[in-house]
Write a protein that holds these residues in place. Structure first.
Motif, PDB file in Angstrom:
ATOM      1  N   GLY A  83       0.931  -1.321   0.130  1.00  0.00           N
ATOM      2  CA  GLY A  83       0.019   0.157   0.109  1.00  0.00           C
ATOM      3  C   GLY A  83       0.745   1.241   0.002  1.00  0.00           C
ATOM      4  O   GLY A  83       1.460   1.478  -1.047  1.00  0.00           O
ATOM      5  N   PHE A  84       0.920   1.878   0.923  1.00  0.00           N
ATOM      6  CA  PHE A  84       1.563   3.169   1.018  1.00  0.00           C
ATOM      7  C   PHE A  84       3.024   3.155   1.216  1.00  0.00           C
ATOM      8  O   PHE A  84       3.385   2.186   2.123  1.00  0.00           O
ATOM      9  N   LEU A  85       3.695   3.614   0.292  1.00  0.00           N
ATOM     10  CA  LEU A  85       5.231   3.667   0.226  1.00  0.00           C
ATOM     11  C   LEU A  85       5.618   5.056   0.598  1.00  0.00           C
ATOM     12  O   LEU A  85       5.288   5.913   0.287  1.00  0.00           O
ATOM     13  N   GLY A  86       6.872   4.830   1.560  1.00  0.00           N
ATOM     14  CA  GLY A  86       7.592   6.207   2.021  1.00  0.00           C
ATOM     15  C   GLY A  86       8.607   6.802   1.386  1.00  0.00           C
ATOM     16  O   GLY A  86       9.009   8.000   1.791  1.00  0.00           O
ATOM     17  N   SER A  87       8.951   5.923   0.510  1.00  0.00           N
ATOM     18  CA  SER A  87      10.179   6.368  -0.473  1.00  0.00           C
ATOM     19  C   SER A  87      10.290   5.608  -1.820  1.00  0.00           C
ATOM     20  O   SER A  87       9.866   4.492  -1.877  1.00  0.00           O
ATOM     21  N   PRO A  88      10.877   6.209  -2.917  1.00  0.00           N
ATOM     22  CA  PRO A  88      10.970   5.441  -4.114  1.00  0.00           C
ATOM     23  C   PRO A  88      11.810   4.056  -4.105  1.00  0.00           C
ATOM     24  O   PRO A  88      11.312   3.280  -4.888  1.00  0.00           O
ATOM     25  N   GLU A  89      12.752   4.198  -3.059  1.00  0.00           N
ATOM     26  CA  GLU A  89      13.426   3.034  -2.725  1.00  0.00           C
ATOM     27  C   GLU A  89      12.625   1.710  -2.274  1.00  0.00           C
ATOM     28  O   GLU A  89      13.177   0.620  -2.662  1.00  0.00           O
ATOM     29  N   GLN A  90      11.591   2.047  -1.788  1.00  0.00           N
ATOM     30  CA  GLN A  90      10.900   0.860  -1.314  1.00  0.00           C
ATOM     31  C   GLN A  90      10.148   0.233  -2.320  1.00  0.00           C
ATOM     32  O   GLN A  90      10.103  -0.995  -2.040  1.00  0.00           O
ATOM     33  N   VAL A  91      10.208   0.655  -3.450  1.00  0.00           N
ATOM     34  CA  VAL A  91       9.572  -0.100  -4.766  1.00  0.00           C
ATOM     35  C   VAL A  91      10.493  -1.379  -4.882  1.00  0.00           C
ATOM     36  O   VAL A  91       9.888  -2.404  -5.034  1.00  0.00           O
ATOM     37  N   ASP A  92      11.788  -1.074  -4.724  1.00  0.00           N
ATOM     38  CA  ASP A  92      12.803  -2.322  -4.850  1.00  0.00           C
ATOM     39  C   ASP A  92      12.752  -3.301  -4.019  1.00  0.00           C
ATOM     40  O   ASP A  92      12.797  -4.410  -4.392  1.00  0.00           O
ATOM     41  N   ILE A  93      12.371  -2.731  -2.650  1.00  0.00           N
ATOM     42  CA  ILE A  93      12.223  -3.654  -1.664  1.00  0.00           C
ATOM     43  C   ILE A  93      10.887  -4.788  -1.824  1.00  0.00           C
ATOM     44  O   ILE A  93      10.970  -5.846  -1.550  1.00  0.00           O
ATOM     45  N   GLU A 126       6.685  13.168  -7.409  1.00  0.00           N
ATOM     46  CA  GLU A 126       6.502  12.574  -8.822  1.00  0.00           C
ATOM     47  C   GLU A 126       7.412  11.436  -9.027  1.00  0.00           C
ATOM     48  O   GLU A 126       6.962  10.636  -9.819  1.00  0.00           O
ATOM     49  N   GLU A 127       8.568  11.527  -8.428  1.00  0.00           N
ATOM     50  CA  GLU A 127       9.465  10.263  -8.444  1.00  0.00           C
ATOM     51  C   GLU A 127       8.764   8.951  -8.073  1.00  0.00           C
ATOM     52  O   GLU A 127       8.939   7.993  -8.714  1.00  0.00           O
ATOM     53  N   LEU A 128       8.032   8.983  -6.919  1.00  0.00           N
ATOM     54  CA  LEU A 128       7.441   8.007  -6.546  1.00  0.00           C
ATOM     55  C   LEU A 128       6.354   7.593  -7.344  1.00  0.00           C
ATOM     56  O   LEU A 128       5.960   6.313  -7.498  1.00  0.00           O
ATOM     57  N   VAL A 129       5.722   8.524  -8.080  1.00  0.00           N
ATOM     58  CA  VAL A 129       4.465   8.118  -8.995  1.00  0.00           C
ATOM     59  C   VAL A 129       5.102   7.405 -10.177  1.00  0.00           C
ATOM     60  O   VAL A 129       4.486   6.159 -10.618  1.00  0.00           O
ATOM     61  N   GLN A 130       6.211   7.703 -10.591  1.00  0.00           N
ATOM     62  CA  GLN A 130       7.145   7.215 -11.864  1.00  0.00           C
ATOM     63  C   GLN A 130       7.368   5.688 -11.399  1.00  0.00           C
ATOM     64  O   GLN A 130       7.171   4.611 -11.949  1.00  0.00           O
ATOM     65  N   ARG A 131       7.759   5.390 -10.195  1.00  0.00           N
ATOM     66  CA  ARG A 131       8.122   4.208  -9.698  1.00  0.00           C
ATOM     67  C   ARG A 131       7.010   3.354  -9.174  1.00  0.00           C
ATOM     68  O   ARG A 131       7.161   2.047  -9.531  1.00  0.00           O
ATOM     69  N   MET A 132       5.968   3.844  -8.783  1.00  0.00           N
ATOM     70  CA  MET A 132       4.652   3.340  -8.631  1.00  0.00           C
ATOM     71  C   MET A 132       4.101   2.589  -9.885  1.00  0.00           C
ATOM     72  O   MET A 132       3.323   1.454  -9.834  1.00  0.00           O
ATOM     73  N   ARG A 133       4.280   3.357 -11.042  1.00  0.00           N
ATOM     74  CA  ARG A 133       3.796   2.667 -12.360  1.00  0.00           C
ATOM     75  C   ARG A 133       4.714   1.463 -12.597  1.00  0.00           C
ATOM     76  O   ARG A 133       3.998   0.430 -12.767  1.00  0.00           O
ATOM     77  N   ARG A 134       5.950   1.593 -12.383  1.00  0.00           N
ATOM     78  CA  ARG A 134       6.758   0.125 -12.321  1.00  0.00           C
ATOM     79  C   ARG A 134       6.263  -0.775 -11.394  1.00  0.00           C
ATOM     80  O   ARG A 134       5.970  -2.152 -12.042  1.00  0.00           O
ATOM     81  N   LEU A 135       6.083  -0.652 -10.536  1.00  0.00           N
ATOM     82  CA  LEU A 135       5.370  -1.674  -9.348  1.00  0.00           C
ATOM     83  C   LEU A 135       4.201  -2.159  -9.753  1.00  0.00           C
ATOM     84  O   LEU A 135       3.969  -3.344  -9.840  1.00  0.00           O
ATOM     85  N   ALA A 136       3.217  -1.352 -10.263  1.00  0.00           N
ATOM     86  CA  ALA A 136       1.981  -1.655 -10.497  1.00  0.00           C
ATOM     87  C   ALA A 136       2.068  -2.602 -12.145  1.00  0.00           C
ATOM     88  O   ALA A 136       1.106  -3.506 -12.150  1.00  0.00           O
ATOM     89  N   GLY A 137       3.275  -2.376 -12.680  1.00  0.00           N
ATOM     90  CA  GLY A 137       3.066  -3.172 -14.020  1.00  0.00           C
ATOM     91  C   GLY A 137       3.420  -4.466 -13.560  1.00  0.00           C
ATOM     92  O   GLY A 137       3.707  -5.497 -14.441  1.00  0.00           O
ATOM     93  N   LYS A 138       4.184  -4.787 -12.262  1.00  0.00           N
ATOM     94  CA  LYS A 138       4.372  -6.155 -12.211  1.00  0.00           C
ATOM     95  C   LYS A 138       3.501  -6.886 -11.106  1.00  0.00           C
ATOM     96  O   LYS A 138       3.822  -8.106 -10.905  1.00  0.00           O
ATOM     97  N   ALA A 139       2.342  -6.395 -10.859  1.00  0.00           N
ATOM     98  CA  ALA A 139       1.466  -6.761  -9.857  1.00  0.00           C
ATOM     99  C   ALA A 139       0.420  -7.829 -10.655  1.00  0.00           C
ATOM    100  O   ALA A 139       0.356  -7.676 -11.901  1.00  0.00           O
ATOM    101  N   ASP A 140       0.018  -8.727  -9.705  1.00  0.00           N
ATOM    102  CA  ASP A 140      -1.292  -9.416 -10.554  1.00  0.00           C
ATOM    103  C   ASP A 140      -2.583  -8.648 -10.460  1.00  0.00           C
ATOM    104  O   ASP A 140      -3.337  -8.804 -11.324  1.00  0.00           O
ATOM    105  N   ILE A 141      -2.787  -7.909  -9.458  1.00  0.00           N
ATOM    106  CA  ILE A 141      -4.067  -7.118  -9.456  1.00  0.00           C
ATOM    107  C   ILE A 141      -3.551  -5.574  -8.540  1.00  0.00           C
ATOM    108  O   ILE A 141      -2.871  -5.741  -7.915  1.00  0.00           O
TER     109      ILE A 141
END
Length: 292
Positions: A83-93, A126-141
């Motif tokens: 859900g809520f992520l606190g930094s762009p680096e958390q997408v990698d985690i 905005e950086e987190l928005v861009q990284r969230m797009r990447r994470l959403a692209g890897k999700a099942d739902i």
């Protein structure tokens, strides 16, 4: 380490005041028979809706260590729920968590918590928005609200949404990511289609079908309803509900929780009165949905 109970890694913030994120996900999923293993992304003094003075502690470094310890324990998860992520680096985690600790058939649900009412939340960038797009692209739902749909697709926010637009958004969101990760299922929550109702839309990527359910509008808004919807939705899927049934079940629960809270007249920033309505999750009844 095996367990007969579905085990979920819940990657959300912990807000000390206001029912949101982990203080919603843990009781909801636990009451639905799931084991919830929280991975806090940040600790906040409160949820941030209509609250300007709050503290925010980023836990990115601690998350790295926790996931490493989970790997050492040999843990595996039936679902990874972010859900809520606190930094762009958390997408990698989150990606590492799914790759290393997800099972072959694990469910990866991303609730891309970015904003509401056409605006980003105070801690999002905005950086987190861009990284969230990447994470959403890897999700099942994925389960964005309408504002988050606009940020993910970089499309203008409008006051109302037509059925045609909703279908276009659902298909575009399902196609996020590279070819390997396309065809995810998508839920759009809180879509403003009519003055007297709120609709939830779903796209089943496997069957290529579109679904909707609607609830009457309540003259109030509460923080944490998106977290509540996504948590009930994930629990319903793990209980083997179909995608449209899980959608309708979640929307109905959120509506009844909001109605109950509105009746008591509690402060908006408290969030929904979850404690009053958790027993409703055990009801055995039909939930209404339809094609569109």
């Amino acid at each position: 380490m095996r367990t007969p109970i579905p085990r979920i890694a819940a990657v959300h913030d912990l807000s000390g005041y206001g029912r949101a994120s982990l203080t919603v996900a843990i009781p909801v999923l636990s009451s639905m028979g799931m084991q919830v293993c929280p991975l806090p992304t940040a600790v906040l003094s409160s949820q941030t809706a209509s609250i300007d003075d709050f503290s925010f502690f980023d836990l990115t470094a601690q998350m790295q260590e926790i996931v490493g310890k989970w790997e050492n324990l040999g843990l595996y998860f039936d679902a990874v729920y972010s859900g809520f992520l606190g930094s762009p680096e958390q997408v990698d985690i989150v990606e590492r968590l799914m790759q290393k600790l997800g099972k072959k058939n694990s469910l990866f649900l991303v609730d891309p918590v970015l904003g509401d009412d056409g605006k980003l939340y105070p801690t999002q960038t905005e950086e987190l928005v861009q990284r969230m797009r990447r994470l959403a692209g890897k999700a099942d739902i994925i389960t964005p609200n309408y504002t988050e749909v606009c940020f993910l697709l970089d499309t203008p926010y409008e006051e109302t949404v037509t059925f045609k637009q909703a279908k276009e958004y659902l298909k575009a969101l399902s196609a996020l990511g590279d070819k390997k990760n396309k065809n995810k299922s998508v839920i759009i929550t809180s879509a403003p289609c009519e003055e007297d109702s709120i609709r939830v839309f779903a796209y089943d990527a496997e069957s290529k079908r579109f679904w909707q359910t609607k609830s009457p509008k309540i003259p109030a808004a509460y923080p944490g309803t998106g977290d509540t919807f996504a948590s009930v939705f994930l629990g319903a899927l793990l209980q083997k509900d179909s995608l449209p049934m899980a959608m309708a079940r979640s929307a109905r629960f959120v509506y009844e929780a909001m109605l109950t809270t509105y009746g008591y007249g509690t402060p908006y920033i408290d969030g929904i009165m979850l404690e009053k309505v958790l027993p409703l999750l055990s009801r055995n009844e039909k939930f209404l949905f339809e094609d569109f």
